[in-house]
Design a protein around this motif. Structure first.
Motif, PDB file in Angstrom:
ATOM      1  N   VAL A   6       0.838  -1.206   0.000  1.00 40.61           N
ATOM      2  CA  VAL A   6       0.000   0.000   0.000  1.00 40.61           C
ATOM      3  C   VAL A   6       0.873   1.257   0.000  1.00 40.61           C
ATOM      4  CG1 VAL A   6      -1.685   1.322   1.328  1.00 40.61           C
ATOM      5  CG2 VAL A   6      -1.920  -1.163   1.138  1.00 40.61           C
ATOM      6  N   SER A   7       1.951   1.232   0.801  1.00 42.41           N
ATOM      7  CA  SER A   7       2.850   2.377   0.861  1.00 42.41           C
ATOM      8  C   SER A   7       3.479   2.642  -0.497  1.00 42.41           C
ATOM      9  CB  SER A   7       3.933   2.134   1.910  1.00 42.41           C
ATOM     10  OG  SER A   7       4.844   3.202   1.945  1.00 42.41           O
ATOM     11  N   ALA A  12       3.596   5.811  -5.589  1.00 42.76           N
ATOM     12  CA  ALA A  12       3.483   5.834  -7.049  1.00 42.76           C
ATOM     13  C   ALA A  12       2.355   6.761  -7.495  1.00 42.76           C
ATOM     14  CB  ALA A  12       3.241   4.421  -7.565  1.00 42.76           C
ATOM     15  N   LEU A  13       1.225   6.740  -6.762  1.00 43.68           N
ATOM     16  CA  LEU A  13       0.108   7.617  -7.100  1.00 43.68           C
ATOM     17  C   LEU A  13       0.508   9.083  -6.941  1.00 43.68           C
ATOM     18  CD1 LEU A  13      -2.860   8.165  -7.762  1.00 43.68           C
ATOM     19  CD2 LEU A  13      -3.375   7.904  -5.331  1.00 43.68           C
ATOM     20  N   GLU A  14       1.158   9.425  -5.825  1.00 47.67           N
ATOM     21  CA  GLU A  14       1.555  10.811  -5.606  1.00 47.67           C
ATOM     22  C   GLU A  14       2.559  11.270  -6.655  1.00 47.67           C
ATOM     23  OE1 GLU A  14       2.745  11.786  -1.691  1.00 47.67           O
ATOM     24  OE2 GLU A  14       0.861  11.133  -0.759  1.00 47.67           O
ATOM     25  N   ALA A  15       3.469  10.385  -7.067  1.00 45.79           N
ATOM     26  CA  ALA A  15       4.437  10.740  -8.101  1.00 45.79           C
ATOM     27  C   ALA A  15       3.733  11.022  -9.428  1.00 45.79           C
ATOM     28  CB  ALA A  15       5.466   9.620  -8.264  1.00 45.79           C
ATOM     29  N   GLU A  16       2.735  10.224  -9.766  1.00 45.97           N
ATOM     30  CA  GLU A  16       2.000  10.429 -11.017  1.00 45.97           C
ATOM     31  C   GLU A  16       1.198  11.723 -10.971  1.00 45.97           C
ATOM     32  OE1 GLU A  16      -1.343   8.208 -13.858  1.00 45.97           O
ATOM     33  OE2 GLU A  16      -0.766   7.320 -11.930  1.00 45.97           O
ATOM     34  N   VAL A  17       0.536  11.983  -9.829  1.00 44.33           N
ATOM     35  CA  VAL A  17      -0.238  13.218  -9.689  1.00 44.33           C
ATOM     36  C   VAL A  17       0.668  14.432  -9.796  1.00 44.33           C
ATOM     37  CG1 VAL A  17      -1.648  14.571  -8.101  1.00 44.33           C
ATOM     38  CG2 VAL A  17      -2.051  12.116  -8.304  1.00 44.33           C
ATOM     39  N   VAL A  24       1.067  17.925  -5.665  1.00 46.52           N
ATOM     40  CA  VAL A  24       0.103  16.923  -5.198  1.00 46.52           C
ATOM     41  C   VAL A  24      -0.962  17.639  -4.380  1.00 46.52           C
ATOM     42  CG1 VAL A  24      -0.256  14.774  -3.925  1.00 46.52           C
ATOM     43  CG2 VAL A  24       1.911  15.167  -5.123  1.00 46.52           C
ATOM     44  N   PRO A  25      -2.124  17.916  -4.973  1.00 45.86           N
ATOM     45  CA  PRO A  25      -3.192  18.558  -4.194  1.00 45.86           C
ATOM     46  C   PRO A  25      -3.632  17.660  -3.048  1.00 45.86           C
ATOM     47  CG  PRO A  25      -3.659  18.634  -6.565  1.00 45.86           C
ATOM     48  CD  PRO A  25      -2.519  17.692  -6.380  1.00 45.86           C
ATOM     49  N   ASN A  26      -4.062  18.275  -1.970  1.00 46.77           N
ATOM     50  CA  ASN A  26      -4.570  17.482  -0.847  1.00 46.77           C
ATOM     51  C   ASN A  26      -5.741  16.598  -1.254  1.00 46.77           C
ATOM     52  OD1 ASN A  26      -2.673  18.544   0.884  1.00 46.77           O
ATOM     53  ND2 ASN A  26      -4.012  20.190   1.623  1.00 46.77           N
ATOM     54  N   PHE A  27      -6.453  16.980  -2.308  1.00 41.02           N
ATOM     55  CA  PHE A  27      -7.575  16.195  -2.828  1.00 41.02           C
ATOM     56  C   PHE A  27      -7.137  14.780  -3.183  1.00 41.02           C
ATOM     57  CE2 PHE A  27     -10.558  14.767  -6.047  1.00 41.02           C
ATOM     58  CZ  PHE A  27     -11.777  15.276  -5.640  1.00 41.02           C
ATOM     59  N   PHE A  28      -5.887  14.649  -3.645  1.00 43.01           N
ATOM     60  CA  PHE A  28      -5.399  13.350  -4.100  1.00 43.01           C
ATOM     61  C   PHE A  28      -4.348  12.754  -3.173  1.00 43.01           C
ATOM     62  CE2 PHE A  28      -6.771  15.192  -8.256  1.00 43.01           C
ATOM     63  CZ  PHE A  28      -7.740  14.247  -8.557  1.00 43.01           C
ATOM     64  N   ARG A  29      -4.298  13.197  -1.948  1.00 41.23           N
ATOM     65  CA  ARG A  29      -3.328  12.627  -1.007  1.00 41.23           C
ATOM     66  C   ARG A  29      -3.961  11.429  -0.299  1.00 41.23           C
ATOM     67  NH1 ARG A  29       1.361  14.995  -0.186  1.00 41.23           N
ATOM     68  NH2 ARG A  29       1.660  17.157  -0.862  1.00 41.23           N
ATOM     69  N   PRO A  30      -3.399  10.240  -0.476  1.00 41.99           N
ATOM     70  CA  PRO A  30      -3.985   9.042   0.144  1.00 41.99           C
ATOM     71  C   PRO A  30      -3.980   9.088   1.661  1.00 41.99           C
ATOM     72  CG  PRO A  30      -2.425   8.460  -1.592  1.00 41.99           C
ATOM     73  CD  PRO A  30      -2.267   9.923  -1.341  1.00 41.99           C
ATOM     74  N   ASP A  31      -3.150   9.949   2.282  1.00 42.17           N
ATOM     75  CA  ASP A  31      -3.156   9.999   3.736  1.00 42.17           C
ATOM     76  C   ASP A  31      -4.346  10.773   4.275  1.00 42.17           C
ATOM     77  OD1 ASP A  31      -2.311  12.387   2.741  1.00 42.17           O
ATOM     78  OD2 ASP A  31      -0.698  12.680   4.186  1.00 42.17           O
ATOM     79  N   GLN A  32      -5.076  11.475   3.385  1.00 41.80           N
ATOM     80  CA  GLN A  32      -6.270  12.202   3.807  1.00 41.80           C
ATOM     81  C   GLN A  32      -7.449  11.241   4.010  1.00 41.80           C
ATOM     82  OE1 GLN A  32      -6.648  15.570   4.279  1.00 41.80           O
ATOM     83  NE2 GLN A  32      -4.523  16.088   3.854  1.00 41.80           N
ATOM     84  N   VAL A  33      -7.614  10.301   3.092  1.00 42.89           N
ATOM     85  CA  VAL A  33      -8.691   9.309   3.172  1.00 42.89           C
ATOM     86  C   VAL A  33      -8.136   7.968   2.724  1.00 42.89           C
ATOM     87  CG1 VAL A  33     -10.568  10.965   2.824  1.00 42.89           C
ATOM     88  CG2 VAL A  33      -9.449   9.966   0.843  1.00 42.89           C
ATOM     89  N   ALA A  34      -9.007   6.981   2.601  1.00 42.96           N
ATOM     90  CA  ALA A  34      -8.562   5.642   2.206  1.00 42.96           C
ATOM     91  C   ALA A  34      -7.938   5.672   0.808  1.00 42.96           C
ATOM     92  CB  ALA A  34      -9.737   4.676   2.238  1.00 42.96           C
ATOM     93  N   PHE A  35      -6.962   4.801   0.577  1.00 45.57           N
ATOM     94  CA  PHE A  35      -6.207   4.821  -0.674  1.00 45.57           C
ATOM     95  C   PHE A  35      -7.060   4.463  -1.887  1.00 45.57           C
ATOM     96  CE2 PHE A  35      -3.882   2.255  -3.813  1.00 45.57           C
ATOM     97  CZ  PHE A  35      -3.077   3.247  -4.341  1.00 45.57           C
ATOM     98  N   GLU A  36      -7.834   3.413  -1.811  1.00 40.68           N
ATOM     99  CA  GLU A  36      -8.545   2.936  -3.007  1.00 40.68           C
ATOM    100  C   GLU A  36      -9.532   3.966  -3.559  1.00 40.68           C
ATOM    101  OE1 GLU A  36     -10.219  -0.910  -2.507  1.00 40.68           O
ATOM    102  OE2 GLU A  36      -8.279  -1.906  -2.234  1.00 40.68           O
ATOM    103  N   PRO A  37     -10.359   4.626  -2.719  1.00 34.65           N
ATOM    104  CA  PRO A  37     -11.237   5.662  -3.285  1.00 34.65           C
ATOM    105  C   PRO A  37     -10.457   6.798  -3.932  1.00 34.65           C
ATOM    106  CG  PRO A  37     -12.019   5.005  -1.119  1.00 34.65           C
ATOM    107  CD  PRO A  37     -10.684   4.372  -1.301  1.00 34.65           C
ATOM    108  N   VAL A  38      -9.337   7.199  -3.343  1.00 35.26           N
ATOM    109  CA  VAL A  38      -8.527   8.263  -3.933  1.00 35.26           C
ATOM    110  C   VAL A  38      -7.974   7.814  -5.276  1.00 35.26           C
ATOM    111  CG1 VAL A  38      -6.439   9.648  -3.658  1.00 35.26           C
ATOM    112  CG2 VAL A  38      -7.959   9.293  -1.721  1.00 35.26           C
ATOM    113  N   SER A  39      -7.525   6.594  -5.339  1.00 32.78           N
ATOM    114  CA  SER A  39      -7.007   6.064  -6.596  1.00 32.78           C
ATOM    115  C   SER A  39      -8.104   6.067  -7.670  1.00 32.78           C
ATOM    116  CB  SER A  39      -6.473   4.644  -6.384  1.00 32.78           C
ATOM    117  OG  SER A  39      -6.015   4.096  -7.592  1.00 32.78           O
TER     118      SER A  39
END
Length: 489
Positions: A6-7, A12-17, A24-39
């Protein structure tokens, strides 16, 4: 899926964003909410927003316009940031950023068309079939945004708007527009249901620098009614207050520096004139005394005293007539009297003196040294002078007591003089008055001893008034002759 997997996916998601959006907007930060919905939200963003074939600037400006409907302020703040260059416009790095004035004009567009003006807007849009996206800031863009906003807010009641946009964009681009509107609505809902998603620091700083823009983004009634909006407004107020305080401090420091510069120029000019005056006085005095056939001893005594004043003046000039260290006064006053044949030792703590006290003490030291060079310990080989001072605890109210002692040894036999000369009076009267203490000359068999004692008031400010003494560490420090036998040929 284990934690390391998961880490890695989050990274990888943050690097792509970041690569696509410039940050990396906070909107797409997986540490704000669960990873899968953000993805999943990121995949939706790419299809409906970033990779949508509508022009990038058109999409970003429309995103800002539609975000005026959202009570959460995250989307409008972030996408205003993209427009002004804080990140990439609609994920497209080569699109030039817009000016603050251009964004302000966008935010001043009517949010929705008036009912009696809708027909005119529809007519203007339908008159340009297949025109594609309008130019930024044009009247046509304003009309298209009004119809898109109507379709965004009331899709079931905006048939006229839909048909006009179909004519203007063409069926394929209209579908792309509808997908884009769907993502914007989803983004609004996502931020409303996740109040932990807050605007980034870069935009708080940017809005602090542009108050007119910040007021348009944050100060309408709908915003003020939300907790997030209130928090943002309070943050901006604090930032502006801090900015104003910093600006006021900078102005005060600049004024202080200018005043200090003027003061230094005036002091330098005054010092130059006083030094020249002392030189003229010395020359005139020596010439006058020669013409009057005054004895050499008297001439040397008077010119020596003038020289002592000049040296003390030079020392104070270097400190801009501020506090000067006692050990430096002692060292520089006695320097002309050093030789390889005699010894001058000095020791005592660091004691800053005000200008007037420093001059008085320098004059007293000159008199003592001159007398020693003529008749005392400095007049013969092997003679010795010891100068020590201290700040001791005094028994009365535990006040500080300043003690200063000049002791001669190894000189000719000492006898009590038949009369008091000018030097004795200067030390015992003038110096005592200046220090508000006592000064005593004792003609002991081993050599002359001069003892000076003066109380230092308990109150620090009172002490500073008398001595020019700042609150200082009175720890021991050796003076100019601490090696014991410094001498010059």
């Amino acid at each position: 899926m284990n934690r390391s997997d998961v880490s890695g996916q989050r990274a990888a998601l943050e690097a792509e964003v970041s690569a696509r959006m410039g940050l990396v907007p906070n909107f797409f930060r997986p540490d704000q909410v669960a990873f899968e919905p953000v993805s999943g939200m990121w995949d939706f963003a790419k299809k409906a927003y970033l990779d949508n074939p509508l022009p990038a600037l058109f999409k970003e400006r429309l995103f800002v316009h539609l975000s005026r409907f959202c009570r959460a302020r995250y989307c409008i703040v972030r996408h205003v940031g993209f427009l002004v260059g804080e990140g990439n416009v609609a994920g497209t790095p080569d699109v030039p950023a817009q000016s603050v004035d251009e964004v302000i004009k966008l935010l001043q567009y009517p949010v929705l068309p008036e009912e009696d003006g809708l027909s005119a807007i529809v007519a203007r849009v339908e008159a340009r079939p297949g025109a594609g996206a309008p130019l930024a800031g044009s009247g046509l863009e304003r009309d298209v945004f009004a119809l898109a906003a109507l379709l965004f807010v009331e899709p079931l009641m905006a048939e006229r708007a839909r048909k006009a946009l179909d004519t203007f964009l063409g069926s394929m681009l209209l579908e792309r527009l509808l997908a884009f509107l769907a993502f914007v609505r989803t983004a609004h809902y996502w931020t409303l249901t996740h109040p932990s998603i807050r605007p980034e620091a870069d935009m708080a700083t940017f809005l602090d620098r542009h108050e007119a823009l910040a007021d348009l983004v944050l100060s309408d009634e709908a915003v003020a009614a939300t907790e997030t909006g209130q928090h943002l407004l309070e943050e901006l107020r604090q930032l502006r207050a801090e900015r104003d305080e910093r600006a006021e401090l900078r102005r005060a420091l600049a004024e202080r520096d200018e005043a200090l510069e003027r003061q230094e120029l005036l002091i330098d000019e005054l010092n130059h004139r006083v030094k020249n005056t002392l030189s003229v006085v010395q020359s005139m005095t020596e010439l006058t005394l020669k013409q009057a056939h005054v004895s050499k001893d008297m001439r040397d005594g008077l010119t020596g005293r003038l020289g002592a004043i000049a040296r003390a003046h030079d020392l104070l000039t270097q400190e801009y007539w501020g506090a000067v260290a006692l050990d430096r006064v002692v060292r520089e006053t006695l320097e002309p009297f050093r030789s390889c044949a005699v010894t001058i030792e000095t020791a005592g703590p660091a004691v800053p003196l005000r200008a007037k006290t420093a001059v008085a003490l320098a004059m007293a030291l000159h008199e003592l040294a001159t007398n020693a060079a003529k008749y005392g310990a400095l007049s013969v080989a092997g003679g010795r002078v010891e100068v020590v001072w201290s700040m001791d605890e005094y028994c009365v109210d535990h006040a500080k007591q300043f003690r200063f002692t000049w002791t001669e040894a190894g000189g000719p036999a000492v006898a009590l003089p038949s009369r008091r000369g000018f030097g004795s009076m200067l030390i015992e009267r003038s110096l005592s008055a200046e220090l508000r203490g006592t000064a005593e000359l004792r003609f002991e068999a081993a050599g002359l001893v001069c003892s000076i004692e003066a109380p230092l008031p308990q109150d620090t400010e009172a002490g500073a008034e008398v001595w020019g003494v700042a609150p200082a560490d009175h720890g021991a420090a050796r003076g100019g002759g601490d090696a014991g036998r410094e001498g010059t040929d």
